[in-house]
Motif scaffolding. Structure first.
Motif, PDB file in Angstrom:
ATOM      1  N   ARG A 108     -32.219  76.961  -4.524  1.00  0.00           N
ATOM      2  CA  ARG A 108     -31.840  78.110  -5.341  1.00  0.00           C
ATOM      3  C   ARG A 108     -30.916  79.094  -4.357  1.00  0.00           C
ATOM      4  NH1 ARG A 108     -33.212  75.348  -8.342  1.00  0.00           N
ATOM      5  NH2 ARG A 108     -34.897  75.563 -10.045  1.00  0.00           N
ATOM      6  N   ILE A 109     -30.106  79.767  -5.174  1.00  0.00           N
ATOM      7  CA  ILE A 109     -29.139  80.689  -4.248  1.00  0.00           C
ATOM      8  C   ILE A 109     -29.282  82.075  -4.630  1.00  0.00           C
ATOM      9  CG2 ILE A 109     -26.744  81.116  -4.141  1.00  0.00           C
ATOM     10  CD1 ILE A 109     -26.112  78.474  -5.154  1.00  0.00           C
ATOM     11  N   LEU A 110     -29.724  82.874  -3.877  1.00  0.00           N
ATOM     12  CA  LEU A 110     -29.897  84.270  -3.988  1.00  0.00           C
ATOM     13  C   LEU A 110     -28.416  85.224  -4.230  1.00  0.00           C
ATOM     14  CD1 LEU A 110     -32.455  84.526  -1.170  1.00  0.00           C
ATOM     15  CD2 LEU A 110     -33.023  84.815  -3.735  1.00  0.00           C
ATOM     16  N   SER A 111     -28.560  85.871  -5.178  1.00  0.00           N
ATOM     17  CA  SER A 111     -27.068  86.570  -5.548  1.00  0.00           C
ATOM     18  C   SER A 111     -27.347  88.121  -5.940  1.00  0.00           C
ATOM     19  CB  SER A 111     -26.358  85.684  -6.750  1.00  0.00           C
ATOM     20  OG  SER A 111     -25.605  86.763  -7.197  1.00  0.00           O
ATOM     21  N   GLY A 112     -26.424  88.813  -5.358  1.00  0.00           N
ATOM     22  CA  GLY A 112     -26.476  90.364  -5.861  1.00  0.00           C
ATOM     23  C   GLY A 112     -26.184  90.601  -7.238  1.00  0.00           C
ATOM     24  N   GLY A 115     -28.974  87.422  -9.358  1.00  0.00           N
ATOM     25  CA  GLY A 115     -30.194  87.355  -8.888  1.00  0.00           C
ATOM     26  C   GLY A 115     -30.623  86.029  -8.201  1.00  0.00           C
ATOM     27  N   LEU A 116     -30.953  85.122  -9.063  1.00  0.00           N
ATOM     28  CA  LEU A 116     -31.467  83.834  -8.635  1.00  0.00           C
ATOM     29  C   LEU A 116     -30.755  82.720  -9.421  1.00  0.00           C
ATOM     30  CD1 LEU A 116     -33.308  82.435  -6.364  1.00  0.00           C
ATOM     31  CD2 LEU A 116     -35.100  81.951  -8.318  1.00  0.00           C
ATOM     32  N   LEU A 117     -29.897  81.939  -8.882  1.00  0.00           N
ATOM     33  CA  LEU A 117     -29.042  80.907  -9.404  1.00  0.00           C
ATOM     34  C   LEU A 117     -29.457  79.463  -8.996  1.00  0.00           C
ATOM     35  CD1 LEU A 117     -25.287  82.411  -8.629  1.00  0.00           C
ATOM     36  CD2 LEU A 117     -26.496  81.768 -10.744  1.00  0.00           C
ATOM     37  N   ARG A 118     -29.560  78.690 -10.091  1.00  0.00           N
ATOM     38  CA  ARG A 118     -29.721  77.228  -9.841  1.00  0.00           C
ATOM     39  C   ARG A 118     -28.399  76.559  -9.470  1.00  0.00           C
ATOM     40  NH1 ARG A 118     -32.680  76.466 -15.526  1.00  0.00           N
ATOM     41  NH2 ARG A 118     -30.869  77.766 -15.801  1.00  0.00           N
ATOM     42  N   PRO A 119     -28.313  75.709  -8.713  1.00  0.00           N
ATOM     43  CA  PRO A 119     -26.875  75.057  -8.332  1.00  0.00           C
ATOM     44  C   PRO A 119     -26.012  74.781  -9.452  1.00  0.00           C
ATOM     45  CG  PRO A 119     -28.551  74.051  -7.137  1.00  0.00           C
ATOM     46  CD  PRO A 119     -29.494  74.832  -8.126  1.00  0.00           C
ATOM     47  N   LEU A 120     -26.394  74.298 -10.780  1.00  0.00           N
ATOM     48  CA  LEU A 120     -25.662  74.029 -11.731  1.00  0.00           C
ATOM     49  C   LEU A 120     -25.331  75.097 -12.850  1.00  0.00           C
ATOM     50  CD1 LEU A 120     -26.704  70.338 -12.564  1.00  0.00           C
ATOM     51  CD2 LEU A 120     -24.605  70.953 -11.192  1.00  0.00           C
ATOM     52  N   MET A 130     -25.912  91.714  -1.764  1.00  0.00           N
ATOM     53  CA  MET A 130     -27.099  92.220  -1.948  1.00  0.00           C
ATOM     54  C   MET A 130     -27.481  93.631  -1.254  1.00  0.00           C
ATOM     55  SD  MET A 130     -29.631  91.492  -3.735  1.00  0.00           S
ATOM     56  CE  MET A 130     -30.258  89.713  -4.147  1.00  0.00           C
ATOM     57  N   GLY A 131     -26.963  93.798  -0.172  1.00  0.00           N
ATOM     58  CA  GLY A 131     -27.177  94.857   0.402  1.00  0.00           C
ATOM     59  C   GLY A 131     -26.360  96.054   0.132  1.00  0.00           C
TER      60      GLY A 131
END
Length: 255
Positions: A108-112, A115-120, A130-131
């Motif tokens: 899972r990839i955290l993103s500003g 939010g939360l991305l799956r690879p595909l 995010m900051g």
């Protein structure tokens, strides 16, 4: 086991090697941020994000062009779109279909912005760390904007896949968007250190790439349990038992 990583500022939106894709699950929240960002001038973006005028121009255009629904004509799979130190180590461009499936279930990839991305999951190009102290109706920054929603999605994925552990390979900036005490799994922290001047130290550039390499190691070896990560030996790293704890894995290498 679910791995958490950070996104990257560098992006590559050339054609992907696979057509397989999914949709981000928090697009309504993303759209809320885009609606705010669309109102910002280039000067305001420069100040908000501490970026150059050229970067402000590029990203203002990205916000203006943001449009759902996402498909392969206007977006790209997150794992293949991000290019940076972590993703150099990960090297996902050569993943087989089975390896992409493992990544989809375990990474899972955290993103500003997303939010939360799956690879595909498809994504459109953006820059929103995010900051960033972007004010919204929910608070003064993105941590308050996302609140518990990222943690809730992680817990949903843990339950769906039957994962019992979360392995944090994200930076402090991004992992701060997660609420560790609310995770319904054991949390493992991983650090990568270099031997310098008589001791082991974390050097950001190398640590970022190593986080990606550990994800690659997990994908290529179909890792199922945290203990199996101790076998990670890419690029000269080795598990350092003396510096590690039960849920704190430290990997070191000599200069």
């Amino acid at each position: 086991m679910l791995f958490l990583i950070s996104p990257a500022k560098t992006l590559d939106f050339s054609a992907a090697a696979t057509d397989k894709h999914t949709q981000p699950r928090s697009l309504a929240h993303s759209q809320g941020l885009i609606d705010i960002l669309k109102q910002k001038t280039e000067a305001e973006l420069m100040k908000l994000m501490k970026i150059s005028e050229d970067l402000a121009t590029v990203n203002r255009e990205r916000y203006q062009d943001f449009e759902a629904p996402f498909d392969l004509s206007n977006a790209k799979q997150a794992l293949l779109a991000f290019k940076g130190d972590v993703y150099t180590g990960l090297g996902a461009d050569d993943f087989s279909a089975a390896e992409l499936d493992y990544a989809q279930r375990h990474l899972r990839i955290l993103s500003g912005l997303y939010g939360l991305l799956r690879p595909l999951d498809l994504m459109q190009p953006y820059r929103l760390e995010m900051g960033t102290r972007l004010k919204t109706a929910k608070g003064k920054n993105l941590y308050e904007y996302w609140g518990s929603s990222i943690t809730n999605l992680i817990n949903d994925d843990l339950a769906k896949e039957g994962h019992k552990a979360v392995v944090n390979l994200a930076s402090n900036e991004y992992f701060s968007a997660v609420q560790p005490k609310e995770l319904k799994a054991e949390l493992y922290q991983v650090a990568f250190k270099e031997y310098r001047n008589g001791g082991y130290k974390i050097i950001a550039f190398f640590a970022k790439k190593a986080r990606g390499m550990m994800c690659r190691y997990a994908v290529k070896n179909n890792i199922a349990e945290p203990e199996e990560l101790k076998g990670f030996d890419m690029d000269g790293y080795a598990f350092n038992e003396g510096l590690s704890g039960p849920r704190e894995f430290v990997f070191t290498r000599e200069s």
